[in-house]
Design an enzyme around this catalytic site. Structure first.
Site, PDB file in Angstrom:
ATOM      1  N   HIS A 136      42.171  38.253  40.180  1.00 24.36           N
ATOM      2  CA  HIS A 136      41.576  37.113  39.488  1.00 24.36           C
ATOM      3  C   HIS A 136      42.589  36.003  39.229  1.00 24.36           C
ATOM      4  O   HIS A 136      42.249  34.816  39.302  1.00 24.36           O
ATOM      5  CB  HIS A 136      40.973  37.598  38.167  1.00 24.36           C
ATOM      6  CG  HIS A 136      40.236  36.540  37.419  1.00 24.36           C
ATOM      7  ND1 HIS A 136      39.059  35.991  37.872  1.00 24.36           N
ATOM      8  CD2 HIS A 136      40.511  35.921  36.235  1.00 24.36           C
ATOM      9  CE1 HIS A 136      38.634  35.080  37.009  1.00 24.36           C
ATOM     10  NE2 HIS A 136      39.492  35.017  36.013  1.00 24.36           N
ATOM     11  N   ASP A 137      43.831  36.343  38.952  1.00 21.82           N
ATOM     12  CA  ASP A 137      44.854  35.332  38.663  1.00 21.82           C
ATOM     13  C   ASP A 137      45.157  34.424  39.837  1.00 21.82           C
ATOM     14  O   ASP A 137      45.903  33.441  39.688  1.00 21.82           O
ATOM     15  CB  ASP A 137      46.147  36.004  38.189  1.00 21.82           C
ATOM     16  CG  ASP A 137      46.189  36.193  36.676  1.00 21.82           C
ATOM     17  OD1 ASP A 137      45.242  35.762  35.992  1.00 21.82           O
ATOM     18  OD2 ASP A 137      47.169  36.780  36.184  1.00 21.82           O
ATOM     19  N   SER A 158      37.466  30.640  36.319  1.00 21.76           N
ATOM     20  CA  SER A 158      37.270  31.668  35.305  1.00 21.76           C
ATOM     21  C   SER A 158      36.397  31.111  34.176  1.00 21.76           C
ATOM     22  O   SER A 158      35.327  30.579  34.448  1.00 21.76           O
ATOM     23  CB  SER A 158      38.631  32.174  34.802  1.00 21.76           C
ATOM     24  OG  SER A 158      38.492  33.337  34.024  1.00 21.76           O
ATOM     25  N   ARG A 216      45.179  41.849  25.315  1.00 21.47           N
ATOM     26  CA  ARG A 216      45.813  41.212  26.470  1.00 21.47           C
ATOM     27  C   ARG A 216      46.166  42.235  27.543  1.00 21.47           C
ATOM     28  O   ARG A 216      46.023  41.965  28.744  1.00 21.47           O
ATOM     29  CB  ARG A 216      47.075  40.459  26.028  1.00 21.47           C
ATOM     30  CG  ARG A 216      47.767  39.700  27.143  1.00 21.47           C
ATOM     31  CD  ARG A 216      46.863  38.631  27.742  1.00 21.47           C
ATOM     32  NE  ARG A 216      47.615  37.675  28.533  1.00 21.47           N
ATOM     33  CZ  ARG A 216      47.087  36.621  29.119  1.00 21.47           C
ATOM     34  NH1 ARG A 216      45.796  36.386  29.001  1.00 21.47           N
ATOM     35  NH2 ARG A 216      47.833  35.797  29.824  1.00 21.47           N
ATOM     36  N   ASP A 274      39.370  39.908  43.600  1.00 18.05           N
ATOM     37  CA  ASP A 274      39.045  39.738  42.180  1.00 18.05           C
ATOM     38  C   ASP A 274      38.221  40.925  41.691  1.00 18.05           C
ATOM     39  O   ASP A 274      37.091  41.141  42.141  1.00 18.05           O
ATOM     40  CB  ASP A 274      38.263  38.439  41.989  1.00 18.05           C
ATOM     41  CG  ASP A 274      38.148  38.006  40.542  1.00 18.05           C
ATOM     42  OD1 ASP A 274      38.327  38.855  39.640  1.00 18.05           O
ATOM     43  OD2 ASP A 274      37.870  36.822  40.302  1.00 18.05           O
TER      44      ASP A 274
END
Length: 363
Positions: free
Chosen positions: A338-339, A165, A221, A308
């Site tokens: 993505h995580d 990332s 967030r 992603d």
């Protein structure tokens, strides 16, 4: 933008958020080490952690680059000074993918961060906190700060530079800026340059922060977390389920993610780092992306995540096509989006072992 709490709108109902987390002077230092120096116009302190032993000719050093809300605590338990366990704890240590019996692993907190390295909570030359006056920094500036750390440690060449990332952006920038200082490179779930879609996502978060730093970071967030996971995963976990308090279960999940970040991260740092990510373009001032990628001489592993939706595989394919030392794209298969660069530890471990096997034994 300030760091005092304003409205609590957008936070978990019934809870008042703190004024932002992060390491402060007087807090336990934990495993941190320190370097002091300067960049043009900016006194500099870098917090960093290390694992393993640097060998006699300093050829076994591996630089690990953290993501947006990560820090230098790559491995180890939660302890005084480190409120959360290491974010790649399963990958760093004796016998692990980053085997600290062989490799000297270095992880700095990023310039503009809030875990000990110079950032908005630091004191400016006028004796007041930088706050919103903190200068805008680029990914390239962040890597320039890390080069000062490498110089101070006597590391002329990294055996490997790895990151996912935002950490992948810095890893790539290292290999383009100083090709002769990076022997091998792993870029995971990162682009050569952020796209209009990714900049727009970052700008939405920045607008939330400017309206109200604390509640705004909670909102930012929530926005970001939706890009970190997948619609299929959220549907499978939460569906349309409603809790006893009237909130959708998925809403409660996002509230929880916001509250966690508010307790460990600084809103001003979140803004500084988001702006740095938006500005990421490895081809800026270098004749474009293709010309920049052609500068990389490192043996390279480029990896992306099949689900992603933040930095999709097409962006890693661009990297692999432009870097001579890359051999296609390694694909991490995951439902987590993505995580997955944090969650799919076995697949990431295999990538790291492949990279370091090609590097060979430390010289």
């Amino acid at each position: 933008m300030g760091t005092t709490a304003g409205t609590t709108a957008g936070t978990t109902p019934g809870k008042t958020p703190p004024a932002g987390g992060g390491w402060r002077e007087g807090d336990p230092e934990g495993r941190r080490r320190w370097l002091r120096g300067a960049l043009p116009g900016l006194p500099l302190r870098i917090a960093y952690e290390t694992w393993g032993t640097l060998n006699a000719d300093r050829s076994n050093a591996v630089l690990v680059e953290h993501a947006l809300t990560g820090d230098s605590h790559v491995a180890g338990p939660a302890e005084p000074g480190h409120p959360t366990p290491g974010w790649w704890d399963a990958l760093v240590g004796p016998g692990k993918a980053l085997d600290t019996d062989r490799w000297f692993v270095v992880a700095p907190n990023v310039l503009g961060g809030c875990q000990g390295t110079t950032g908005p909570w630091e004191t400016a030359p006028d004796g007041l906190p930088w706050g919103a006056r903190f200068p805008r920094v680029s990914v390239r500036d962040q890597v320039a700060a890390e080069a000062l750390l490498a110089d101070a440690l006597g590391i002329r060449e990294w055996a490997a530079v790895v990151g996912g990332s935002m950490g992948g952006m810095r890893a790539l920038e290292w290999a383009v800026t100083w090709p002769d200082r990076v022997r091998s490179l792993m870029v995971l779930a990162a682009p050569a340059a952020c796209s209009a879609d990714q900049i727009a996502l970052g700008c939405a978060q920045l607008h939330a922060l400017r309206l109200d730093p604390v509640a705004g970071m909670g909102l930012a967030r929530r926005i970001a977390h939706l890009s970190y996971r997948t619609g299929a995963e959220l549907e499978a976990r939460f569906g349309r389920r409603v809790q006893d308090d009237g909130r959708y279960a998925v809403e409660s999940y996002l509230d929880h993610q916001a509250d966690k970040l508010l307790r460990r991260f600084d809103p001003e740092s979140y803004a500084v780092l988001t702006e740095a990510m938006n500005g990421h373009d490895v081809g800026r001032g270098r004749g474009g992306v293709r010309a920049a990628l052609a500068r990389v001489t490192a043996r390279t592993v480029i990896a992306g995540i099949d689900s992603d939706r933040l930095f999709p595989l097409a962006q890693q394919e661009e990297l692999a096509e432009g870097i001579a030392g890359a051999d296609g794209v390694r694909v991490v298969a995951s439902p987590y989006g993505h995580d997955a660069f944090l969650l799919e530890v076995e697949q990431v471990a295999a990538l790291l072992r492949e990279l370091l096997l090609e590097v060979g034994s430390p010289r």
